[in-house]
Structure formats: C-alpha cells, structure tokens
Design an enzyme around this catalytic site. Structure first.
Site, mmCIF file in Angstrom:
data_model
loop_
_atom_site.group_PDB
_atom_site.id
_atom_site.type_symbol
_atom_site.label_atom_id
_atom_site.label_comp_id
_atom_site.label_asym_id
_atom_site.label_seq_id
_atom_site.Cartn_x
_atom_site.Cartn_y
_atom_site.Cartn_z
ATOM 1 N N TYR A 5 0.719 -1.299 -0.092
ATOM 2 C CA TYR A 5 0.045 0.350 0.010
ATOM 3 C C TYR A 5 0.998 1.048 -0.162
ATOM 4 O O TYR A 5 1.962 1.416 0.777
ATOM 5 C CB TYR A 5 -0.979 -0.016 1.219
ATOM 6 C CG TYR A 5 -1.801 1.068 1.273
ATOM 7 C CD1 TYR A 5 -2.885 1.193 0.362
ATOM 8 C CD2 TYR A 5 -1.691 2.229 2.337
ATOM 9 C CE1 TYR A 5 -3.489 2.316 0.428
ATOM 10 C CE2 TYR A 5 -2.560 3.390 2.198
ATOM 11 C CZ TYR A 5 -3.434 3.563 1.456
ATOM 12 O OH TYR A 5 -4.227 4.734 1.369
ATOM 13 N N ASP A 38 9.130 2.182 0.862
ATOM 14 C CA ASP A 38 8.247 2.802 1.368
ATOM 15 C C ASP A 38 8.319 2.488 2.988
ATOM 16 O O ASP A 38 7.657 1.562 3.314
ATOM 17 C CB ASP A 38 6.834 2.560 0.545
ATOM 18 C CG ASP A 38 5.841 3.493 1.404
ATOM 19 O OD1 ASP A 38 6.082 4.222 2.130
ATOM 20 O OD2 ASP A 38 4.761 3.247 0.857
ATOM 21 N N LYS A 40 3.683 9.000 8.611
ATOM 22 C CA LYS A 40 3.585 8.681 10.034
ATOM 23 C C LYS A 40 4.442 9.288 11.181
ATOM 24 O O LYS A 40 4.220 10.369 11.512
ATOM 25 C CB LYS A 40 3.212 7.093 10.070
ATOM 26 C CG LYS A 40 2.035 7.009 9.184
ATOM 27 C CD LYS A 40 1.577 5.538 8.979
ATOM 28 C CE LYS A 40 0.269 5.254 8.108
ATOM 29 N NZ LYS A 40 0.366 4.693 7.080
HETATM 30 C C1 LIG Z 1 -0.057 4.855 5.543
HETATM 31 C C2 LIG Z 1 0.733 4.634 4.368
HETATM 32 C C3 LIG Z 1 0.899 5.340 3.127
HETATM 33 C C4 LIG Z 1 0.168 6.584 3.017
HETATM 34 O O1 LIG Z 1 0.160 7.457 3.934
HETATM 35 P P1 LIG Z 1 -0.936 8.572 4.121
HETATM 36 O O2 LIG Z 1 -0.559 9.584 5.289
HETATM 37 O O3 LIG Z 1 -2.096 7.875 4.811
HETATM 38 O O4 LIG Z 1 -1.289 9.220 2.747
HETATM 39 C C5 LIG Z 1 1.726 5.044 2.212
HETATM 40 N N1 LIG Z 1 2.534 3.887 2.246
HETATM 41 C C6 LIG Z 1 2.527 3.267 3.308
HETATM 42 C C7 LIG Z 1 3.369 1.887 3.577
HETATM 43 C C8 LIG Z 1 1.524 3.489 4.401
HETATM 44 O O5 LIG Z 1 1.628 2.715 5.740
#
Ligand SMILES: *Cc1c(COP(=O)(O)O)cnc(C)c1O
Length: 446
Positions: free
Chosen positions: A143, A235, A264
C-alpha cells in the site's frame, strides 16, 4: 457497552461526510465506528465514555501513545504560539532533516511533504524524472496511499486501476508482482529491465497483514535495480522509526535503498510525509532540478517540531527497548495462545508491530518455530504455510476476523485495527498489564 453517542454521531456524519468518515477504513467496523473522544497513555476513551486498550494508535503515527513526553508537548505548544505557518523556510525543518540524515545512512537529503500519499506520488515522479523511464514495479498487497500509479490490481500481464476514476493508462505503467517471489521479479527485469524507473516496496508488508521478507528478497531487489540502473525505493511510511529504531527497517535488514519515503512517525502525530535519499538524486527536485514538487504546508513548523522532538526523545531514552520488549511479550504470549487454541493462525510482526493472521493451514509442528512473530525462517515448521504474499493473507478467515472476532475483542475493552489487514502498534505508553489483559481477551475471543 453503550454506544448510543457513537451511533448518533455516525448518523449525523452520514449526512455530511461520504460514508460518515474521512478515510474509508474507519467505517470498516460494523454496525458503525466508535467515535474517539480522547486518549490517555495506551488507552482510548470513546464518545460514550468506554475505555479501551488501544492497539490502533492512529494507525501508525504515535510512538508514545496518547500522552506526549513533556519536551515534545512544550515544543509543539511554543511553535503554535509563534504562529502556524509562514511561506518562508524555518530553522526547525533544517534540524529535522539533519537529524534524519544523521540516523538513516541512505538519506543525505530530504523533501518534507504532508502525507505518505504525497511522498509516494513525489517519489515516483522523481524516479521517473531521474531515470527517464515510466514503469514502476510494486508488490501485490503493498500500500502506498491513495494515488493513481499504485492503485492497481490484476496480474502483471493484465493490470487495471483498482478504483474508478483512474484512467487505464496509469495501470499500464505499473507492474505488480507478488512480494517474496524472487523468480517473478527476475522475469520482470529480464523482460522490462530497461524501462523500469523504480521498484517501490514496503520493507515489511504492513497494510496487508504483516508479512516479513524471506531471506534474500530485498537483496535480490537491490541487485536487480543496480544491474538495470533502476532505483530501489523503500516505502517506510509505516516502518520508518518504528522497525529497527532510528535506523529504520533498512537498517534492521541491512539493505540500502536509493530513495525512501517516510510519513506517520516522522511527524510526531501531525500530518506529514517525506522523501529522502542521495543528494545526486534528490537534487533533481525543483528548484535545483526539473522534477516539479511543491506544497504550501510542506515542512510545517508545528509538524517539524513534533517530529524532531519525538525522535530526539527516542534517541535520548530507552523508548525502543521498552517497546520491543513489550512487543516480544505480546507476540510470545499470542504464540502460546494460538498453539493451544488455533494452531492454523499465524502471529506476525516485529519490534513495535503485531497482528494475528487468521491463516487457514496448520503447521506441521511447533518445534523451534518463530516464537515472537513470523520471521520467515526457512527452518521453521510453519515456513511452508505462513503467509508470504498479500494474497496469502487475503485468503485467510477475514470474515471471521471482522464480523465475529473484532467485536468480541471490543466488548472486552480491546481496540484492534479495523480489519484483518491493518497493522497494530505498540507504544511507549503501553504497559505489561495492557499486554497481559489483551492476551486474556484473545484467549476468550478465539
Ligand atoms: C499509510 C501509508 C501510506 C499513505 O500515507 P498517508 O499519510 O495515509 O497518505 C503510504 N505507504 C505506506 C506504507 C503506508 O503505511
């Protein structure tokens, strides 16, 4: 438990917010979500005054639970009193960039943005601009936020957008491969090597269960990218400063990506994202380069203060030790519960993350298995049966998890993330008592 106020709020919300929420996963619990009123250490109190042990923890941004350490709170408040935003650079964004580049060896420069989604959008544009190529390799079950290039489904020969509203053309540039499958990604590079701008991968799948990499997987990705002049992008929006402490998951796995996205935790609980990497690549962003990237709120002083003070506090105190020990206690306890009551289920997670995957196949034995969360050890008797891909997780008992199990846990005062796929988080605020109460609830609910 009484949920009258949450129900009424949800009823009102349905008239003014699509589905009653501002992010769809929040509406995944039935019949309606609990509305949060406030947090207290490792606990959350909902709008009806019910108290829960909270393992959702904002879905990732909280290292200290709901109580900020005093220096963090003071830094935030003093920034707020100096005015929220200027449209000029500030010292605090330089300091946070210096801090991150000191602790994460692959990162010598950063660009701060406002969400993880914004970070992955910008990193793909940067990788394409830098390499002059269009194709992006992503993982099934990975994701990367709500963005056009990664909201893709179908197999790699027939990709299509996974949401309406996205033109087919976006999916045609994305190659989706199963996580942990070295053969498929080798084939993809053999066929398309010269067209691939980057491989974008979560070091640990953290939005589709929690799935750890098998031995050598990231090394294979690293070698393929190097051999084909493609960029390896980690990521680390969830794993950054969560797994592997301040060195992040790349430090834990000892793999050096070309670029990294953060989000985050790097904003200490406020909206944030960041792209980091080598100077030579990062300077392709405007204004030094020609990959356009900009944002009114980027490097927001309040967020920068929250992020910097949170991470500094972690550097100066035994935060990660506490969280990792508690995580081991929880995952070991869960492994014992599962061995007794549901041997087909898999305990997943590491450091400050955990999830019990409702997988369907029992292991051949429990001798010498991973005791504190699946590490994909090839000599573990579970190895052939534990989930290796997002698809493996999705084929578990997801309905039982959501429709039966989640509610039973909630009734016992344990708040788990809203579906079988989202990770759950341990923080510095959680206690051994929270862990032991949670284990008791799992015993009851399973
Ligand atoms: C949460 C998440 C995103 C997206 O971040 P948002 O601040 O919700 O846009 C992208 N990559 C990973 C791995 C995530 O866990």
């Amino acid at each position: 438990m009484n949920h009258d106020r949450s129900r009424d709020l949800y009823d009102r919300a349905l008239s003014v917010l699509p589905g009653g929420v501002n992010s769809p996963v929040r509406a995944a619990t039935e019949p309606y979500p609990q509305f949060a009123a406030r947090g207290e250490a490792g606990h959350l109190i909902d709008a009806d005054g019910n108290r829960y042990i909270d393992w959702v923890m904002g879905l990732g941004p909280l290292l200290y639970g709901h109580d900020l350490p005093q220096p963090v709170e003071s830094a935030i408040q003093s920034r707020v009193s100096e005015g929220p935003v200027y449209g000029l650079p500030t010292e605090i964004e330089v300091e946070l960039a210096e801090f991150v580049s000191r602790h994460v060896p692959s990162v010598s420069m950063l660009r701060f943005v406002n969400s993880g989604t914004e970070a992955t959008v910008s990193v793909i544009r940067l990788a394409r601009g830098y390499t002059g190529r269009d194709k992006v390799v992503i993982m099934q079950g990975g994701y990367h936020g709500a963005q056009e290039s990664t909201l893709v489904e179908g197999d790699r020969r027939a990709p299509r957008p996974s949401s309406v509203g996205i033109p087919e053309e976006f999916a045609n540039h994305t190659i989706r491969v199963p996580f942990n499958d070295t053969e498929v990604v080798q084939d993809v590079f053999a066929e398309h090597g010269g067209e691939i701008a980057c491989v974008l991968v979560e070091p640990i799948l953290a939005n589709k269960g929690i799935v750890a990499p098998i031995e050598g997987y990231h090394e294979t990705l690293r070698d393929l990218c190097t051999d084909h002049n493609s960029l390896l992008v980690f990521d680390e929006v969830i794993t950054g400063f969560r797994v592997g402490g301040l060195a992040c998951a790349q430090g834990k796995f000892d793999v050096t990506p070309d670029l990294t996205t953060f989000g985050k935790l790097i904003g200490g609980g406020f909206p944030v994202g960041a792209i980091g990497g080598k100077t030579e690549i990062m300077e392709h962003f405007t204004p030094t380069g020609d990959v356009f990237q900009a944002g009114t709120f980027s490097g927001h002083p309040v967020t920068m203060a929250a992020g910097l003070e949170s991470l500094k506090f972690a550097a100066e105190n035994d935060i990660y030790e506490h969280i990792h020990e508690l995580g081991d206690r929880l995952r070991r306890g869960l492994t014992e519960v599962v061995a007794e009551q549901a041997p087909e289920y898999t305990v997943a997670g590491t450091d400050g993350m955990f999830k019990l995957l409702f997988s369907r196949e029992s292991p051949s034995g429990f001798e010498d298995h991973c005791e504190a969360g699946c590490e994909q050890r090839s000599d573990c008797p579970r190895y052939d049966r534990c989930p290796k891909t997002g698809g493996d997780v999705a084929s578990g008992e997801t309905d039982r998890w959501r429709r039966v199990f989640w509610g039973e846990m909630k009734e016992q005062g344990i708040l788990l993330s809203q579906n079988q796929f989202e990770s759950q988080f341990l923080t510095y605020a959680h206690t051994e008592e929270d862990v032991d109460d949670t284990l008791e609830a799992y015993k009851e609910a399973l």
